[in-house]
Motif scaffolding. Structure first.
Motif, PDB file in Angstrom:
ATOM      1  N   ARG A  81       0.517  -1.033  -0.231  1.00  0.00           N
ATOM      2  CA  ARG A  81      -0.081  -0.098   0.221  1.00  0.00           C
ATOM      3  C   ARG A  81       1.054   1.056  -0.333  1.00  0.00           C
ATOM      4  O   ARG A  81       2.097   1.013   0.113  1.00  0.00           O
ATOM      5  N   SER A  82       0.282   2.132  -0.508  1.00  0.00           N
ATOM      6  CA  SER A  82       1.165   3.328  -0.513  1.00  0.00           C
ATOM      7  C   SER A  82       0.881   4.321  -0.227  1.00  0.00           C
ATOM      8  O   SER A  82      -0.559   4.766  -0.041  1.00  0.00           O
ATOM      9  N   LEU A  83       1.341   5.716   1.270  1.00  0.00           N
ATOM     10  CA  LEU A  83       0.567   6.149   1.670  1.00  0.00           C
ATOM     11  C   LEU A  83      -0.299   7.018   1.135  1.00  0.00           C
ATOM     12  O   LEU A  83      -0.979   8.585   1.257  1.00  0.00           O
ATOM     13  N   LEU A  84       0.514   7.473   0.227  1.00  0.00           N
ATOM     14  CA  LEU A  84       0.061   8.868  -0.819  1.00  0.00           C
ATOM     15  C   LEU A  84      -1.313   8.761  -1.305  1.00  0.00           C
ATOM     16  O   LEU A  84      -2.059   8.609  -1.440  1.00  0.00           O
ATOM     17  N   LYS A  85      -1.261   7.165  -1.542  1.00  0.00           N
ATOM     18  CA  LYS A  85      -2.481   6.980  -2.717  1.00  0.00           C
ATOM     19  C   LYS A  85      -3.785   6.555  -1.884  1.00  0.00           C
ATOM     20  O   LYS A  85      -4.996   6.768  -1.916  1.00  0.00           O
ATOM     21  N   ASP A  86      -2.995   6.036  -0.128  1.00  0.00           N
ATOM     22  CA  ASP A  86      -4.430   5.958   0.907  1.00  0.00           C
ATOM     23  C   ASP A  86      -4.684   7.930   0.697  1.00  0.00           C
ATOM     24  O   ASP A  86      -5.883   7.307   2.263  1.00  0.00           O
ATOM     25  N   SER A  87      -3.782   8.656   0.788  1.00  0.00           N
ATOM     26  CA  SER A  87      -4.745  10.170   1.596  1.00  0.00           C
ATOM     27  C   SER A  87      -5.252  10.307   0.372  1.00  0.00           C
ATOM     28  O   SER A  87      -5.602  11.838   0.237  1.00  0.00           O
ATOM     29  N   TYR A  88      -4.886  10.540  -0.943  1.00  0.00           N
ATOM     30  CA  TYR A  88      -5.718  11.200  -1.694  1.00  0.00           C
ATOM     31  C   TYR A  88      -7.189  10.227  -2.398  1.00  0.00           C
ATOM     32  O   TYR A  88      -6.883   8.975  -2.282  1.00  0.00           O
ATOM     33  N   THR A  89      -7.765  10.998  -2.797  1.00  0.00           N
ATOM     34  CA  THR A  89      -8.892  10.196  -3.251  1.00  0.00           C
ATOM     35  C   THR A  89      -8.734   9.971  -5.103  1.00  0.00           C
ATOM     36  O   THR A  89      -8.065  10.480  -5.721  1.00  0.00           O
ATOM     37  N   PRO A  90      -9.253   8.551  -5.826  1.00  0.00           N
ATOM     38  CA  PRO A  90      -8.928   8.718  -7.065  1.00  0.00           C
ATOM     39  C   PRO A  90      -9.016   9.593  -7.615  1.00  0.00           C
ATOM     40  O   PRO A  90      -8.190  10.093  -8.965  1.00  0.00           O
ATOM     41  N   ASP A  91     -10.301  10.714  -7.321  1.00  0.00           N
ATOM     42  CA  ASP A  91     -10.211  11.602  -8.495  1.00  0.00           C
ATOM     43  C   ASP A  91      -9.132  11.845  -8.676  1.00  0.00           C
ATOM     44  O   ASP A  91      -9.011  12.990  -9.724  1.00  0.00           O
ATOM     45  N   VAL A  92      -8.669  12.916  -7.603  1.00  0.00           N
ATOM     46  CA  VAL A  92      -7.572  13.765  -7.326  1.00  0.00           C
ATOM     47  C   VAL A  92      -6.380  13.040  -8.556  1.00  0.00           C
ATOM     48  O   VAL A  92      -5.445  13.687  -9.513  1.00  0.00           O
ATOM     49  N   PHE A  93      -6.187  11.248  -8.747  1.00  0.00           N
ATOM     50  CA  PHE A  93      -4.972  11.405  -9.754  1.00  0.00           C
ATOM     51  C   PHE A  93      -5.659  11.303 -10.710  1.00  0.00           C
ATOM     52  O   PHE A  93      -4.568  11.169 -11.914  1.00  0.00           O
ATOM     53  N   GLN A  94      -7.252  11.108 -10.919  1.00  0.00           N
ATOM     54  CA  GLN A  94      -7.778  11.093 -12.136  1.00  0.00           C
ATOM     55  C   GLN A  94      -7.033  12.370 -13.571  1.00  0.00           C
ATOM     56  O   GLN A  94      -7.183  12.987 -14.485  1.00  0.00           O
ATOM     57  N   LYS A  95      -7.533  13.764 -12.156  1.00  0.00           N
ATOM     58  CA  LYS A  95      -7.496  15.012 -13.065  1.00  0.00           C
ATOM     59  C   LYS A  95      -6.614  15.214 -13.303  1.00  0.00           C
ATOM     60  O   LYS A  95      -5.908  16.497 -13.605  1.00  0.00           O
ATOM     61  N   ALA A  96      -4.982  14.931 -11.889  1.00  0.00           N
ATOM     62  CA  ALA A  96      -3.698  15.318 -12.273  1.00  0.00           C
ATOM     63  C   ALA A  96      -3.177  14.684 -14.062  1.00  0.00           C
ATOM     64  O   ALA A  96      -3.303  14.085 -14.017  1.00  0.00           O
ATOM     65  N   THR A  97      -2.907  16.150 -14.307  1.00  0.00           N
ATOM     66  CA  THR A  97      -1.911  16.042 -16.030  1.00  0.00           C
ATOM     67  C   THR A  97      -1.019  16.308 -15.717  1.00  0.00           C
ATOM     68  O   THR A  97      -0.363  17.321 -15.811  1.00  0.00           O
ATOM     69  N   ILE A  98      -0.035  15.519 -16.349  1.00  0.00           N
ATOM     70  CA  ILE A  98       1.444  15.991 -16.520  1.00  0.00           C
ATOM     71  C   ILE A  98       2.149  16.300 -18.062  1.00  0.00           C
ATOM     72  O   ILE A  98       1.549  15.639 -18.995  1.00  0.00           O
ATOM     73  N   ASP A  99       2.224  17.660 -17.947  1.00  0.00           N
ATOM     74  CA  ASP A  99       2.246  18.709 -19.136  1.00  0.00           C
ATOM     75  C   ASP A  99       3.938  18.234 -19.420  1.00  0.00           C
ATOM     76  O   ASP A  99       5.011  18.567 -19.292  1.00  0.00           O
ATOM     77  N   PRO A 100       3.959  17.263 -20.579  1.00  0.00           N
ATOM     78  CA  PRO A 100       6.039  17.170 -20.694  1.00  0.00           C
ATOM     79  C   PRO A 100       6.221  18.269 -20.790  1.00  0.00           C
ATOM     80  O   PRO A 100       7.798  18.354 -21.221  1.00  0.00           O
ATOM     81  N   ARG A 101       5.878  19.460 -21.388  1.00  0.00           N
ATOM     82  CA  ARG A 101       6.973  20.819 -22.097  1.00  0.00           C
ATOM     83  C   ARG A 101       6.992  21.669 -21.067  1.00  0.00           C
ATOM     84  O   ARG A 101       7.684  22.918 -21.245  1.00  0.00           O
ATOM     85  N   HIS A 102       6.161  21.342 -19.988  1.00  0.00           N
ATOM     86  CA  HIS A 102       6.645  22.195 -19.094  1.00  0.00           C
ATOM     87  C   HIS A 102       6.730  21.408 -17.961  1.00  0.00           C
ATOM     88  O   HIS A 102       5.578  21.340 -17.275  1.00  0.00           O
ATOM     89  N   TRP A 103       7.849  21.910 -17.215  1.00  0.00           N
ATOM     90  CA  TRP A 103       8.707  21.282 -16.257  1.00  0.00           C
ATOM     91  C   TRP A 103       9.136  21.743 -15.266  1.00  0.00           C
ATOM     92  O   TRP A 103       9.669  21.899 -14.892  1.00  0.00           O
ATOM     93  N   HIS A 104       8.227  21.904 -13.278  1.00  0.00           N
ATOM     94  CA  HIS A 104       8.657  22.989 -12.692  1.00  0.00           C
ATOM     95  C   HIS A 104       9.119  24.491 -13.394  1.00  0.00           C
ATOM     96  O   HIS A 104      10.178  24.609 -12.601  1.00  0.00           O
ATOM     97  N   GLY A 105       8.769  24.905 -14.212  1.00  0.00           N
ATOM     98  CA  GLY A 105       8.657  26.061 -15.057  1.00  0.00           C
ATOM     99  C   GLY A 105       9.849  26.428 -16.172  1.00  0.00           C
ATOM    100  O   GLY A 105      10.517  27.257 -16.223  1.00  0.00           O
ATOM    101  N   LYS A 106      10.234  25.559 -16.005  1.00  0.00           N
ATOM    102  CA  LYS A 106      11.393  24.918 -18.219  1.00  0.00           C
ATOM    103  C   LYS A 106      10.973  23.610 -18.547  1.00  0.00           C
ATOM    104  O   LYS A 106       9.744  22.949 -18.222  1.00  0.00           O
ATOM    105  N   THR A 107      11.101  24.231 -19.634  1.00  0.00           N
ATOM    106  CA  THR A 107      10.708  23.665 -20.539  1.00  0.00           C
ATOM    107  C   THR A 107      11.793  22.237 -21.344  1.00  0.00           C
ATOM    108  O   THR A 107      13.040  22.593 -20.599  1.00  0.00           O
ATOM    109  N   ILE A 108      11.612  21.674 -21.351  1.00  0.00           N
ATOM    110  CA  ILE A 108      11.930  20.367 -21.959  1.00  0.00           C
ATOM    111  C   ILE A 108      13.339  20.937 -22.642  1.00  0.00           C
ATOM    112  O   ILE A 108      14.536  20.098 -21.981  1.00  0.00           O
TER     113      ILE A 108
END
Length: 75
Positions: free
Chosen positions: A23-50
């Motif tokens: 089991r993962s504490l991260l997965k247990d701490s949040y509801t499944p919809d949080v992970f479904q809403k989270a999108t990763i933008d490959p062109r913008h990573w922490h304020g820096k582009t690839i």
């Protein structure tokens, strides 16, 4: 991930009677919809582009290789 699977298998082999499912504490701490809403933008990573990250890593590894070459040549 591979590390979690390896850790799980080691725990099962070393400590008999381990949990049937890890089991993962991260997965247990949040509801499944949080992970479904989270999108990763490959062109913008922490304020820096690839491209910026690529240039930074290129400079970093060039500097590391120069340091290694200088150490081998001059000790």
């Amino acid at each position: 991930s591979d590390y979690q699977q390896l850790s799980y298998n080691l725990n099962i082999n070393l400590c008999q009677g381990g949990p049937l499912k890890s089991r993962s504490l991260l997965k247990d701490s949040y509801t499944p919809d949080v992970f479904q809403k989270a999108t990763i933008d490959p062109r913008h990573w922490h304020g820096k582009t690839i491209n910026e990250l690529g240039r930074w890593f290129e400079k970093y590894f060039l500097a590391v290789n120069v340091q290694k070459a200088m150490k081998e040549k001059y000790g």
